[in-house]
Design an enzyme around this catalytic site. Structure first.
Site, PDB file in Angstrom:
ATOM      1  N   ASP A  36       0.808  -1.220   0.000  1.00 13.45           N
ATOM      2  CA  ASP A  36       0.000   0.000   0.000  1.00 13.45           C
ATOM      3  C   ASP A  36       0.841   1.270   0.000  1.00 13.45           C
ATOM      4  OD1 ASP A  36      -2.301  -1.474  -0.057  1.00 13.45           O
ATOM      5  OD2 ASP A  36      -2.647  -1.371   2.100  1.00 13.45           O
ATOM      6  N   ARG A  57       2.021   4.860  17.308  1.00 12.73           N
ATOM      7  CA  ARG A  57       1.559   5.963  16.442  1.00 12.73           C
ATOM      8  C   ARG A  57       2.090   7.319  16.892  1.00 12.73           C
ATOM      9  NH1 ARG A  57       1.631   2.182  13.195  1.00 12.73           N
ATOM     10  NH2 ARG A  57      -0.231   0.921  12.931  1.00 12.73           N
ATOM     11  N   ASP A 101      -6.000   3.654  13.714  1.00 10.76           N
ATOM     12  CA  ASP A 101      -4.694   4.253  13.428  1.00 10.76           C
ATOM     13  C   ASP A 101      -4.807   5.584  12.671  1.00 10.76           C
ATOM     14  OD1 ASP A 101      -3.178   2.349  14.775  1.00 10.76           O
ATOM     15  OD2 ASP A 101      -3.245   0.963  13.095  1.00 10.76           O
ATOM     16  N   SER A 105      -4.055  -8.076   8.049  1.00  9.36           N
ATOM     17  CA  SER A 105      -3.468  -6.768   8.299  1.00  9.36           C
ATOM     18  C   SER A 105      -2.625  -6.916   9.559  1.00  9.36           C
ATOM     19  CB  SER A 105      -4.586  -5.741   8.494  1.00  9.36           C
ATOM     20  OG  SER A 105      -4.031  -4.554   8.984  1.00  9.36           O
TER      21      SER A 105
HETATM   22  N1  ARG Z   1      -6.690  -2.983  16.963  1.00 15.09           N
HETATM   23  C1  ARG Z   1      -5.387  -2.581  17.353  1.00 15.09           C
HETATM   24  C2  ARG Z   1      -5.343  -1.115  17.625  1.00 15.09           C
HETATM   25  O1  ARG Z   1      -6.216  -0.422  17.215  1.00 15.09           O
HETATM   26  C3  ARG Z   1      -4.337  -2.999  16.344  1.00 15.09           C
HETATM   27  C4  ARG Z   1      -4.308  -2.244  15.064  1.00 15.09           C
HETATM   28  C5  ARG Z   1      -3.290  -2.808  14.169  1.00 15.09           C
HETATM   29  N2  ARG Z   1      -3.153  -2.041  12.980  1.00 15.09           N
HETATM   30  C6  ARG Z   1      -3.095  -2.607  11.797  1.00 15.09           C
HETATM   31  N3  ARG Z   1      -2.978  -1.800  10.774  1.00 15.09           N
HETATM   32  N4  ARG Z   1      -3.213  -3.891  11.612  1.00 15.09           N
HETATM   33  O2  ARG Z   1      -4.463  -0.624  18.257  1.00 15.09           O
END
Ligand code: ARG
Length: 400
Positions: free
Chosen positions: A14, A95, A124, A175
């Protein structure tokens, strides 16, 4: 639209396609920034080269592993932070540090836009954009997958058409986001919440069911900071890395859960956080020994709220900062040693030792040497139960 965009670059399909996609859609030059938070995998130089090969005008790598461990994972450990009592905030913690370095890169390169590879359905995107706009309100944000219709099919088509140096067949059905604090796996067949996770999903942990010898470990804390493992001095980063190996080798830290995203969706998550979960188990036990009862009860609420704020993208909020000062204060007494046995997916505390302990053998013992005056208990119980006794008597009087 600005003529320069800084893109948070992971090296995956991506964000590789996003470089050319943004250029085509907006005419802007793209500067790629890859942030090393201990995700492992590909060499960061290879990732940097790929960004250039995909058309980035500049590509930078920021190795922030120690900073991530010291300034993000450590505060989470000191807070024993687990979102919904389970998730050690793996992605949520990474993040804000990525944001910090994206904003610095945008200023350095005179860019007015920051781009990231998130979809419009997750947490995110919120964490990135709330953070970026908090630190630098002059910057705007763009997410090609969400804002410029960069679907998966189009990404594959684009990569093939442009001959980008990325193996589109390697794109995983999941993912995945990972760093030194842990690993998150979503989507694919996991979206049926009745489907059990298959063993090959896991890379940080061994199968807990495999027979093996237990591993006993002693962790030394100084004011809440893990400073030695089995007597060997470690940095925060090393503490996590050593325990990722050792706890991971025992299958510790696997989590399979349904969690509430900030955007209102419930989602299925598989996490593995061996080092984080082992450290939190040890640290929280130390707090049980060194924290006065009322403060410890209060701390539980602080811990929960701290985790929710970080999960919800509010790392840079005033409340998160104030709660961190409370957390630090509680950790002033959190010095000592915790012994744990790690085995079959569990990290079990078996011993604790601290100069700052509030555990008093004389008060606790049922053997000789008891210093507790048991004759005081009778009066205490009389007074403690007085309000309940009064209310009960009143109810009987009125209701019969
Ligand atoms: N659900 C978790 C969070 O919001 C993990 C997110 C993981 N991100 C990803 N792009 N797979 O912190």
């Amino acid at each position: 639209m600005s003529d320069r965009v800084v893109l948070a670059f992971s090296g995956g399909l991506d964000t590789s396609v996003a470089i050319g996609w943004i250029k085509e859609a907006t005419g802007a030059e793209v500067i790629a920034l890859a942030v090393d938070v201990g995700q492992g995998g590909e060499d960061m130089d290879v990732i940097r080269e790929r960004a250039l090969a995909c058309g980035a005008v500049e590509a930078e790598v920021a190795d922030v592993r120690d900073e991530f461990a010291d300034d993000y994972c450590l505060p989470a450990l000191k807070a024993d932070a687990l979102y919904m009592d389970r998730y050690p905030l793996v992605s949520a913690l990474s993040r804000p540090i990525i944001v910090k370095h994206l904003v610095a890169a945008a200023h350095k390169h005179n860019a007015s836009v920051v781009a990231h590879g998130c979809t419009g359905k997750g947490n995110d995107q919120v964490r990135f954009e709330v953070g970026i706009r908090a630190l630098s309100p002059d910057l705007s944000c763009i997410a090609p997958v969400r804002d410029l219709a960069l679907t998966r099919d189009k990404a594959i088509e684009f990569a093939e058409r442009e001959g980008l140096p990325i193996d589109v067949t390697k794109k995983s059905p999941y993912s995945i986001d990972q760093n030194v604090w842990g690993r998150a796996v979503e989507t694919g067949f996991l979206e049926d919440i009745w489907n059990g996770p298959s063993e090959e999903l896991y890379t940080y942990t061994q199968n807990p069911a495999t027979p093996r010898e237990p591993d006993e470990v002693t962790i030394t804390f100084d004011k809440g900071v893990p400073v030695a493992i089995d007597g060997e001095k470690v940095s925060m980063l090393q503490a996590i890395e050593v325990l990722n190996e050792r706890a991971g080798g025992q299958g510790v830290g696997r989590i399979d859960t349904v969690e509430d995203r900030l955007v209102g969706i419930k989602s299925r998550e598989i996490y593995e956080s061996p080092g984080a979960m082992a450290l939190i188990a040890a640290h929280s036990e130390l707090l049980h020994v060194t924290t006065e009862r009322e403060l410890l009860r209060y701390f539980r609420g602080v811990s929960q709220r701290w985790g929710e704020l970080v999960y919800d993208g509010l790392w840079f909020s005033p409340l998160r900062k104030v709660l961190s000062t409370v957390v630090d204060e509680v950790n002033e007494a959190a010095s000592g040693e915790i012994r744990m046995v790690m085995h079959a997916g569990k990290a079990t505390v078996t011993g604790r030792r601290s100069e700052a302990s509030l555990y008093d053998y004389g008060l606790a013992t049922y053997d000789s040497g008891d210093t507790f005056d048991q004759s005081l208990a009778h009066g205490f119980i009389e007074l403690w139960g007085l309000p309940s006794r009064m209310a009960h008597a009143r109810d009987n009087r009125i209701n019969g």
